[in-house]
Design an enzyme around this catalytic site. Structure first.
Site, PDB file in Angstrom:
ATOM      1  N   ASP A 146      -4.570 -10.540  15.614  1.00 48.94           N
ATOM      2  CA  ASP A 146      -4.940 -11.266  14.412  1.00 48.94           C
ATOM      3  C   ASP A 146      -6.247 -10.615  13.953  1.00 48.94           C
ATOM      4  O   ASP A 146      -7.326 -11.170  14.085  1.00 48.94           O
ATOM      5  CB  ASP A 146      -5.134 -12.752  14.765  1.00 48.94           C
ATOM      6  CG  ASP A 146      -5.321 -13.613  13.533  1.00 48.94           C
ATOM      7  OD1 ASP A 146      -4.514 -13.489  12.620  1.00 48.94           O
ATOM      8  OD2 ASP A 146      -6.279 -14.402  13.500  1.00 48.94           O
TER       9      ASP A 146
ATOM     10  N   GLU B  88      -2.116  -7.026  12.400  1.00 46.18           N
ATOM     11  CA  GLU B  88      -1.888  -7.762  11.164  1.00 46.18           C
ATOM     12  C   GLU B  88      -2.895  -7.190  10.168  1.00 46.18           C
ATOM     13  O   GLU B  88      -4.063  -7.565  10.171  1.00 46.18           O
ATOM     14  CB  GLU B  88      -2.143  -9.257  11.367  1.00 46.18           C
ATOM     15  CG  GLU B  88      -1.939 -10.061  10.112  1.00 46.18           C
ATOM     16  CD  GLU B  88      -2.593 -11.441  10.180  1.00 46.18           C
ATOM     17  OE1 GLU B  88      -2.062 -12.363   9.576  1.00 46.18           O
ATOM     18  OE2 GLU B  88      -3.649 -11.574  10.824  1.00 46.18           O
TER      19      GLU B  88
END
Length: 701
Positions: free
Chosen positions: A344, A380
């Site tokens: 993330d 991501e």
């Protein structure tokens, strides 16, 4: 009086060796460190750590073993204006704790200040209200466990939530539903293998915290992007207790998945912690060495730089923070046997490191690491403002969630004009994004839906988000859904529902027929709905759980998804390791190009066809005899050839089978017909009717 030996400064954390436990804690600002041991009744006994080396305070306690609850109290300066927040009245979690018991009981005592006066000092003992670190037994019978090490081009990823996937499964014992044990249960494994899944990507399983504001609204942090323990499996997903049982249960889950040849990838959050901004609780690193772990505002160190929208950002400039991240990653690979990570990365690992030109340092650390360089690394890569890395900008060996793929495929099937050139690029592995830096189609993790946003069913059922249940007046969540409700918002009549089913099959067929790595979001194959909620981060309830009773209603969709997975598995032409050339391949013994783009009339596409704004249909020829890469043993790969016919127009279009590409063609897939019934053969020159908004796949006989 507990016997204490000097012990060692490394490894950090609590390390049990069979006879006792070594404790080691880094704090540069600390002047005294007390190790606090707790018994079953919460009675506390303190041991002062007197040994210090290179700012690591350490000691060895013979006879202390697995299941021992502990925490730290750090004596040092409390001067928020200078970034110091030490307070020995606050019991602190070990940043290297391998297991954590309990959660936060929200009380004034867990904060370092009195409510209403952020500059004050709050001296109530926080021990009764905070979770405790736990000593674990590192020994586990892994037996012959080996990483499946599935090559990327053979990989199919299934994004799943440990609790959400298993909590309502009727054939899993109720006692273990919603836990690691449930995820490793044969029922779940059979479901995954039936879908051709080779890797589960688990939403956060590091120990996380539900913050006070959510709890007050009767909600919880369901997704888990609020870490407080980077080494500890989240204890609420354990059916084996919280005194180390969660570690053994997690390992057993990994072992069971590996036996089924399924890899385990963790979604990890290394950009912030659950301690929040200057008004947040003091749970761990804030009280240990605030200035060393967190990025503070330069001219007023009471405040935290917040590049994540979550209150704080870890200080990546600090070698100790980088060490914490690298030690954590290695621990999950070496001790827990996980096979990769999805970062993330969004705001901080990208933007903050860019500002100090350190993003490359993090990548360099991973690249040269003998352990981490060998596992799957997924980013991501959303654009997060100045210096934020974007899709296509990560180093070799990294793969990326391809947001461009998601947007383009959604646009195509909702009938947006002029999507054909972009659609063609996404279908063939996004060479425009990845080829320049010598990466291959597998650098693209292709997905249409994920945990964040609409489910597949909601994507074809709602034009607008419906997030009222989140208690934020429907203001949270994105408005850019690129969805189409097929004519009516929410539940609808038979004709609209039939079109929605067809659209779901279109999305799934496109996903499995695309070059790159397909990723399914859990429950999409079962028609999972969140009732139009596109931001279910706080919904630990039926809104976001997979409803397994949907299997009865959605058996056609499940069977269709399984058929697509088999087609992809059996035919290497859909999972090539290298990009297409777009011309005849020398040495293949085939005069035909490896890929050809055709109009419905059967002619090769011209520039005018590509840029025809209203065109929504095309055919693709994939030549199974012109695959350039060899197999694992150096042998030439030869496959069947296929004709894919995409019609995103609302009316039936007749596609002509071109004369030069093969004589006889067999139907394989038709998204307008969920069960394969068309057994007739097509010949070169025949017209094949492709229903409005559908895909047909023919195989050359």
């Amino acid at each position: 009086m507990i016997e204490t030996w000097p012990g060692d400064p490394y490894p950090l954390g609590a390390t049990y060796d069979g006879a006792g436990t070594n404790f080691a804690l880094y704090t540069e600002v600390g002047e005294r460190v007390e190790l606090c041991l707790f018994d079953d009744n919460g009675k506390e006994e303190r041991v002062e750590l007197t040994e210090t080396e290179a700012f690591v305070w350490h000691g060895y306690l013979p006879g202390i073993g697995p299941g021992q609850r502990y925490g730290y109290r750090v004596h040092g300066p409390y001067d928020p204006a200078r970034g110091h927040r030490c307070n020995p009245n606050k019991l602190l979690l070990d940043p290297y704790a391998k297991a954590i018991e309990g959660g936060v009981k929200w009380d004034q005592a867990v904060y370092g200040y009195r409510f209403g006066d952020p500059d004050s000092r709050e001296d109530t003992d926080s021990a009764p209200y905070v979770p405790k670190s736990v000593v674990v037994n590192p020994f586990f019978g892994w037996g012959h466990d080996r990483p499946p090490a599935t090559p990327y081009h053979d990989t199919v990823i299934y994004e799943a939530h440990v609790r959400g996937l298993t909590i309502q499964h009727p054939r899993i014992p109720e006692r273990i539903r919603g836990t690691y044990a449930a995820l490793g249960h044969p029922e779940i494994i059979d479901h995954l293998t039936g879908l051709g899944v080779t890797a589960v990507e688990l939403m956060p399983v590091h120990q996380f915290v539900t913050d006070d504001t959510l709890q007050q609204r009767g909600l919880s942090n369901y997704w888990g992007y609020n870490t407080i323990g980077f080494f500890a499996p989240h204890n609420a997903y354990s059916s084996s207790g919280e005194l180390g049982g969660q570690v053994l249960e997690f390992k057993a889950m990994v072992k069971a998945l590996h036996e089924a040849n399924i890899e385990v990838i963790l979604d990890v959050v290394y950009n912030h912690t659950a301690e929040g901004n200057h008004l947040g609780p003091t749970l761990s690193m804030r009280g240990i060495d605030n200035e060393a772990y967190y990025r503070l505002v330069d001219d007023d160190q009471r405040y935290y730089m917040d590049t994540t929208g979550t209150g704080n950002s870890l200080l990546m400039r600090s070698p100790h923070t980088l060490q914490l991240i690298m030690d954590s990653l290695r621990y999950w690979v070496i001790e827990m046997h996980v096979d990769g990570f999805r970062f993330d990365l969004a705001a901080t690992l990208a933007r903050e490191l860019h500002e100090v030109d350190r993003l490359s340092a993090f990548f360099d650390l991973v690249q040269q690491d003998p352990v981490l360089s060998q596992v799957k690394l997924i980013a991501e890569p959303w654009d997060v403002g100045p210096g934020g890395y974007q899709v296509g900008n990560f180093p070799p060996r990294w793969t990326e969630w391809n947001g461009r793929y998601r947007d383009t495929i959604r646009d195509m099937w909702r009938g947006e004009p002029a999507a054909l050139p972009e659609f063609a690029s996404r279908l063939t592995g996004s060479s425009d994004l990845y080829q320049d830096d010598s990466r291959r189609p597998a650098a693209s993790i292709n997905f249409v839906t994920c945990h964040d946003g609409f489910t597949l069913r909601d994507l074809v059922s709602y034009n607008d988000k419906h997030n009222e249940a989140n208690g934020e007046g429907n203001r949270d969540g994105t408005d850019d859904n690129r969805s189409w409700n097929c004519g009516e918002e929410g539940p609808a009549g038979v004709a609209i529902e039939a079109l929605r089913e067809q659209q779901k099959r279109n999305f799934l067929a496109t996903l499995f027929l695309s070059q790159g790595v397909p990723m399914l979001s859990h429950g999409d194959e079962l028609g999972r709905t969140q009732g139009g909620n596109n931001n279910a981060y706080c919904q630990d309830n039926a809104i976001s759980w997979v409803d397994w009773s949907d299997v009865r209603e959605n058996w056609l969709l499940l069977e269709f998804t399984q058929r697509l997975a088999r087609l992809r598995r059996d035919h290497p032409v859909f999972r090539r390791r290298r990009f297409f050339f777009g011309r005849a391949v020398r040495g293949s013994g085939d005069d035909l190009t490896d890929i050809a783009w055709l109009t419905p009339a059967g002619f090769e596409m011209t520039d005018a066809d590509w840029h025809n704004g209203y065109a929504k249909s095309l055919a693709v020829f994939l030549n199974g005899e012109a695959i350039t890469e060899p197999d694992r043993r150096g042998r030439r790969i030869v496959d069947d050839s296929f004709l894919l016919m995409f019609n995103a127009h609302h009316e039936t279009i007749k596609f002509s089978i071109p004369k030069d590409f093969g004589e006889v063609w067999v139907p394989e897939i038709d998204t307008a017909v969920p069960i394969s019934v068309d057994s007739r053969l097509y010949r070169a020159g025949d017209e094949v009717p492709v229903a409005g908004r559908s895909v047909r796949v023919l195989r050359r006989a």
